[in-house]
Scaffold this active site. Sequence first.
Site, PDB file in Angstrom:
ATOM      1  N   HIS A  78      -0.881  77.307   7.583  1.00  0.00           N
ATOM      2  CA  HIS A  78      -0.514  77.393   8.832  1.00  0.00           C
ATOM      3  C   HIS A  78       0.539  76.346   9.281  1.00  0.00           C
ATOM      4  CE1 HIS A  78      -0.793  78.461  13.098  1.00  0.00           C
ATOM      5  NE2 HIS A  78      -1.096  77.444  13.553  1.00  0.00           N
ATOM      6  N   GLN A  80       2.665  74.964   6.879  1.00  0.00           N
ATOM      7  CA  GLN A  80       3.719  75.320   6.309  1.00  0.00           C
ATOM      8  C   GLN A  80       4.336  76.402   6.963  1.00  0.00           C
ATOM      9  OE1 GLN A  80       3.854  72.696   4.247  1.00  0.00           O
ATOM     10  NE2 GLN A  80       4.855  74.153   3.126  1.00  0.00           N
ATOM     11  N   HIS A  82       4.429  77.069  10.328  1.00  0.00           N
ATOM     12  CA  HIS A  82       5.082  76.367  11.475  1.00  0.00           C
ATOM     13  C   HIS A  82       6.466  75.600  11.122  1.00  0.00           C
ATOM     14  CE1 HIS A  82       2.902  76.660  15.227  1.00  0.00           C
ATOM     15  NE2 HIS A  82       1.613  77.049  14.328  1.00  0.00           N
TER      16      HIS A  82
END
Length: 104
Positions: A78, A80, A82
Site C-alpha cells: 500500500h 509503495q 501511494h
Amino acid sequence: MNREETTLLGFEIVAYAGDARSKLLEALKAAQAGDFEKTENLIAEADACLVDAHNAQTSLLQKEASGDDIAFRVTLMHGQDHLMTTMVIKDLINHIVELYKRGN
C-alpha cells in the site's frame, strides 16, 4: 526484518506520500487561483515529504540487498502504491502549473 517492522515501514511510506499528495493538490488549487508563490512553496514541501518516503523505501531496499529476509506486508505494498501514484501526480501537477503560469 520482522513483520511488525515491515508494517511500520509501510505506514511510514504511506504517511509521507500522503502528506506529499495533499500538498500537491493544494498547490494545484493555489495555481488555479494564480498564487504561484504559494504553489512553489507547497511543491517544495511535497518534495521534502517525497524525499522522506524515498528514504524509508531505500532503507528497506538496503536491508533486503544485505540479505535480510523482508516479511511481505500489505501495508508495505500500500505504501509503495501511494508513493508511486504521488510521484505521477507530482509530474502532472508540475505540467499543469506551467500551463496556469502561461495563462496569466
